[in-house]
Design a protein around this motif. Structure first.
Motif, short mmCIF file in Angstrom:
data_model
loop_
_atom_site.label_atom_id
_atom_site.label_comp_id
_atom_site.label_asym_id
_atom_site.label_seq_id
_atom_site.Cartn_x
_atom_site.Cartn_y
_atom_site.Cartn_z
N ALA A 120 -7.38 12.60 17.13
CA ALA A 120 -8.54 12.40 16.26
C ALA A 120 -8.14 11.97 14.86
CB ALA A 120 -9.36 13.69 16.19
N GLU A 121 -7.03 12.52 14.37
CA GLU A 121 -6.61 12.19 13.00
C GLU A 121 -6.05 10.78 12.93
OE1 GLU A 121 -7.07 13.47 10.23
OE2 GLU A 121 -5.54 12.67 8.88
N ALA A 143 2.10 14.89 16.32
CA ALA A 143 2.04 15.43 14.97
C ALA A 143 0.62 15.46 14.43
CB ALA A 143 2.92 14.61 14.04
N PHE A 144 -0.17 14.45 14.73
CA PHE A 144 -1.48 14.37 14.08
C PHE A 144 -2.64 14.68 15.01
CE2 PHE A 144 1.06 11.33 11.52
CZ PHE A 144 1.03 12.06 10.35
N HIS A 201 -7.88 7.87 11.50
CA HIS A 201 -8.01 7.70 10.06
C HIS A 201 -6.73 7.22 9.40
CE1 HIS A 201 -11.86 9.74 10.15
NE2 HIS A 201 -11.31 10.58 10.98
N LEU A 202 -5.69 7.05 10.18
CA LEU A 202 -4.41 6.66 9.59
C LEU A 202 -4.13 5.20 9.91
CD1 LEU A 202 -2.30 9.76 10.62
CD2 LEU A 202 -3.43 9.34 8.46
N GLU A 251 3.09 7.51 8.17
CA GLU A 251 2.46 8.72 7.64
C GLU A 251 3.24 9.95 8.13
OE1 GLU A 251 -0.17 9.37 4.93
OE2 GLU A 251 -0.69 7.59 6.08
N VAL A 292 6.46 10.05 8.79
CA VAL A 292 7.68 10.17 8.00
C VAL A 292 7.34 10.73 6.62
CG1 VAL A 292 9.57 8.88 6.99
CG2 VAL A 292 8.78 8.31 9.25
N LYS A 293 6.15 10.41 6.16
CA LYS A 293 5.74 10.88 4.84
C LYS A 293 5.56 12.40 4.80
CE LYS A 293 2.70 9.16 1.44
NZ LYS A 293 1.38 8.64 1.15
N VAL A 294 5.13 13.00 5.89
CA VAL A 294 4.97 14.45 5.86
C VAL A 294 6.28 15.17 6.16
CG1 VAL A 294 2.55 14.46 6.47
CG2 VAL A 294 4.24 14.64 8.27
N SER A 310 0.81 -1.22 0.00
CA SER A 310 0.00 0.00 0.00
C SER A 310 0.85 1.26 0.00
CB SER A 310 -0.99 0.00 1.17
OG SER A 310 -0.32 -0.22 2.37
N ASN A 345 -1.61 18.96 21.02
CA ASN A 345 -2.15 17.68 20.59
C ASN A 345 -1.99 16.60 21.65
OD1 ASN A 345 -3.02 18.56 18.14
ND2 ASN A 345 -1.14 17.99 17.06
#
Lengths: 374, 388
Positions: free
Chosen positions: B257-258, B253-254, B261-262, B268, B270-272, B126, B186
């Motif tokens: 709540a976010e 970082a997220f 969805h991950l 994710e 590392v992706k940002v 994925s 956060n």
């Protein structure tokens, strides 16, 4: 003996194993690398415009130097969903369209007003789209951005990107990329806002911020109105401010350098009360009237004036944000969530934000007044 | 017991540092990628401290295993189970009685190895290799794992010793992501979850620690089993910190709540992350490449212990190890292919985690009771002999 046999075969086997990735091998020149994507709606369908640079024609990339040809090519796709529209583009391109290098997403205003939930879902599921991208709302059609041709950069997207990067670094634009947008959507204490830009012929202009309530755009705040949102939401400094001089005709320009934010949260009669104090430090950069800015008393009076000018603007914006948009663009709810979880449990911030009392006070400190004295 | 691995010298044994790398590599694997999501769904921002509770519980399990294994130095669970049952003339009896234990452990570890392989295959498909058939990816992983596992167990452990430092490279990547995207707000509020949410969080994160039961096998090779308690404790603490770190960077970082969805929050994150100047543009490929090593060590440890169970149960000659491995590999592959989708895979890994805890507790209890009974008998038979 058997061991040695296996050992001799091992390199061959290992080489074969690495071939597993060959299903996904795409050489960089075998891709159509999208750098900007514009998403619009048209008759309830999604229209996707993507911009692809043509390396051969971009100066500096090859020994030939920029040829006479166009630096970019545009592809258009249309479909019921984002993936449908991307597929449409796939059928028009000679090579696989690759979104891994996409750096700018432009959303058309009418689509933003209808709601972005479908768009965001598609982008979140596709591993090619990264969360680092810039995302802006375009005044009118997003496709115009793709077609805009500023002279300063060969690739139009590059122009918009540097503009965004510099604006954010200077604290003039809102710092909100795709990742922040996702996070603001899921966090009930935040509401997303995006940079709102317009394009007219060759001119690209930052014209304020688009206020969202969840995935739906509620309206825009223009440059002057967005100043206080920038300061409270992200402690960014916002643009320069002009104010009338004391007693004498003329104007004084103040450039903020540093913004400090202090939020005190109380509760009164079931409503949350926010006391926001912003301390703005900055310099006077221009004056067209006859006052002596070296005088301590004058300076104090001037800073009061600038502060009240700020406050007036902030109050008007607040009225609009609370009364019309009813969406917490200031990210105040997040503070309640973090520091007063027991209140937060009994609240529905989507509705309660409009009911809360917010007072915004400014304190302006003039640090210096440029290279001239007097 | 016919196995020529357990010579008492230091040659072919596991040093104290290797104990650390072995346990760490077994626990830290693909689960780190998914665990932040599972625990945050259960206990939201309170996960930041809930993870320490589960770390403590795992420590208790490891202590129990260690306490049991210390009673039988230089013997793995199958060997001492067989030696407990009877004298030499009762070998067949011993085989029959220990069969359920051998089957349960071999099955559990092979199952766990297959789940880890499949989970990482799903991550690869994925995130980085969407066109590649997952079967090919898993085949290559299992094939290379089988080559490693054909060697004696101690070689496998040396491999973890060699690969462990690479895993730490991922930490700065997560920090960079946190610094770029994170916000202290956060991480708040704390201590809001009720006991039920905390219990759920402990439970779901406990399952991410799966793999500690391989000590049933590996402790037989320890150079200094008497000192292992300390090393185990430190390792579990380091693992817990590693997990905690993954959770805190993801939440910071997220926001909690976010994370709902991950699928893989650390990935994710590392992706940002980006380095200034657009160098190293796609960090997630680097992260996944390193993580491949972490996952691979987990797989070889699980697979290796499965093979070892078979080797000591039958017992085969040492040179037949490769045969056993390559006979088990197809079963491994079929198990890994079995779950039809991610949801089923998640259920599987949950069951495997539960099964591991139950089996650990059950086996420790059974063997302690048997051991106590035997000790008493011995004491009655021969009052002068003291138990070792």
């Amino acid at each position: 003996m058997r061991r040695r046999h296996l050992l001799r075969m091992l390199p061959i086997i290992l080489i074969c194993l690495t071939l597993g990735g060959c299903w996904d091998s795409r050489e960089i020149e075998d891709r159509v690398s999208v750098i900007a994507t514009a998403i619009d709606e048209k008759d309830k369908e999604i229209v996707l415009n993507v911009q692809v640079p043509i390396p051969k024609n971009v100066a500096g990339s090859g020994s030939q130097g920029g040829g006479g040809g166009k630096p970019v090519q545009t592809f258009t796709g249309q479909g019921m969903t984002i993936s449908d529209a991307i597929d449409d583009i796939h059928y028009k391109a000679n090579q696989r369209v690759f979104f891994g290098n996409n750096r700018l997403l432009i959303i058309g205003e009418s689509l933003a007003k209808r709601g972005l939930s479908g768009v965001l879902d598609a982008l979140g599921r596709n591993p090619e789209f990264r969360r680092r991208e810039f995302i802006v709302v375009a005044k009118g059609r997003a496709a115009d951005f793709i077609k805009a041709k500023p002279d300063l950069e060969q690739v139009p997207t590059e122009y918009v990107l540097t503009m965004l990067q510099n604006g954010i670094r200077d604290g003039l634009y809102i710092q909100e990329g795709l990742n922040d947008f996702y996070i603001d959507l899921t966090n009930p204490g935040n509401q997303p806002v995006l940079n709102y830009m317009s394009v007219k012929g060759k001119d690209v202009k930052w014209s304020g911020i688009a206020v969202f309530k969840q995935t739906q755009m509620k309206g825009i705040l223009n440059r002057a109105e967005s100043r206080s949102v920038l300061q409270i939401r992200g402690r960014e400094r916002g643009e320069d401010i002009d104010t009338e001089c004391i007693e004498k005709p003329g104007m004084i320009s103040f450039r903020p350098r540093e913004v400090k934010r202090k939020v005190r949260i109380d509760k009164r009669k079931g409503h949350v009360v926010f006391h926001i104090t912003l301390t703005v430090k900055g310099a006077i950069i221009e004056k067209t009237c006859d006052v002596n800015v070296d005088n301590k008393k004058t300076l104090e009076e001037l800073s009061h004036r600038i502060a009240s000018k700020y406050e007036e603007g902030a109050r008007q914006t607040l009225k609009k944000v609370q009364g019309v948009f009813r969406s917490d663009s200031y990210r105040l709810g997040n503070q309640v969530r973090a520091f007063h979880p027991s209140w937060w449990k009994n609240m529905n911030w989507g509705d309660d934000f409009a009911k809360s009392e917010i007072s915004i006070d400014y304190k302006v400190i003039i640090l210096r007044s440029g290279m001239k004295s007097g | 017991m016919g196995n020529n691995n357990n010579d008492p010298g230091t040659e072919g044994t596991i040093s104290n540092y290797q104990v650390h790398t072995l346990l760490f590599s077994a626990l830290v694997g693909v689960s780190v990628l998914m665990m932040p999501r599972n625990i945050v769904i259960a206990s939201r921002t309170d996960s930041e401290w809930v993870i320490f509770i589960s770390g403590f519980i795992v420590l208790l399990f490891v202590w129990l295993i260690g306490a049991l294994m210390k009673k039988f130095p230089r013997q793995n669970i199958i060997q001492f189970a067989q030696s407990m049952v009877g004298k030499k003339n009762q070998r067949i009896m011993a085989r029959i009685l220990t069969l359920p234990f051998a089957l349960a452990l071999a099955g559990l570890w092979l199952w766990m190895a297959s789940i880890v392989t499949r989970s990482f295959g799903e991550v690869l498909v994925s995130f980085v290799l969407p066109q590649t058939p997952i079967g090919v990816l898993m085949f290559s992983i299992i094939f290379v794992a089988a080559i490693v596992v054909s060697n004696p167990l101690v070689i496998i452990v040396r491999m973890t010793e060699f690969l462990l430092p690479f895993i730490y490279i991922t930490l700065p990547l997560l920090v960079a992501g946190l610094l770029q995207e994170g916000s202290a707000l956060n991480l708040l509020p704390l201590f809001q979850a009720d006991w039920k949410e905390v219990a759920n969080g402990v439970f779901s994160s406990l399952l991410s620690y799966s793999g500690f039961s391989i000590l049933f096998i590996y402790m037989a090779f320890y150079q200094q089993p008497e000192k292992s308690m300390r090393t185990h404790t430190i390792t579990i603490m380091v693992c817990t910190l590693f997990f905690w770190f993954a959770i805190v960077t993801s939440i910071g970082a997220f926001g909690s709540a976010e994370i709902f969805h991950l699928l893989y929050p650390p990935l994710e994150l590392v992706k940002v992350t980006s380095f200034p100047g657009q160098v190293l543009d796609r960090l997630e490929s680097l992260f996944i490449a390193i993580w491949m090593l972490a996952v691979f060590t987990t797989i070889i440890l699980f697979f290796g212990s499965t093979v070892e169970v078979v080797m000591s149960y039958v017992p085969f000659k040492e040179k037949r190890r490769g045969w056993v491995t390559f006979l088990l590999a197809p079963i491994f592959y079929i198990l890994a292919q079995y779950p039809s989708n991610l949801q089923e895979l998640a259920l599987w890994s949950q069951w495997a985690g539960i099964a591991e805890i139950i089996i650990t507790l059950l086996f420790v209890a059974i063997f302690f009771i048997v051991w106590a009974v035997r000790e008493r008998k011995k004491g009655e038979d021969n009052a002068t002999t003291s138990p070792s």
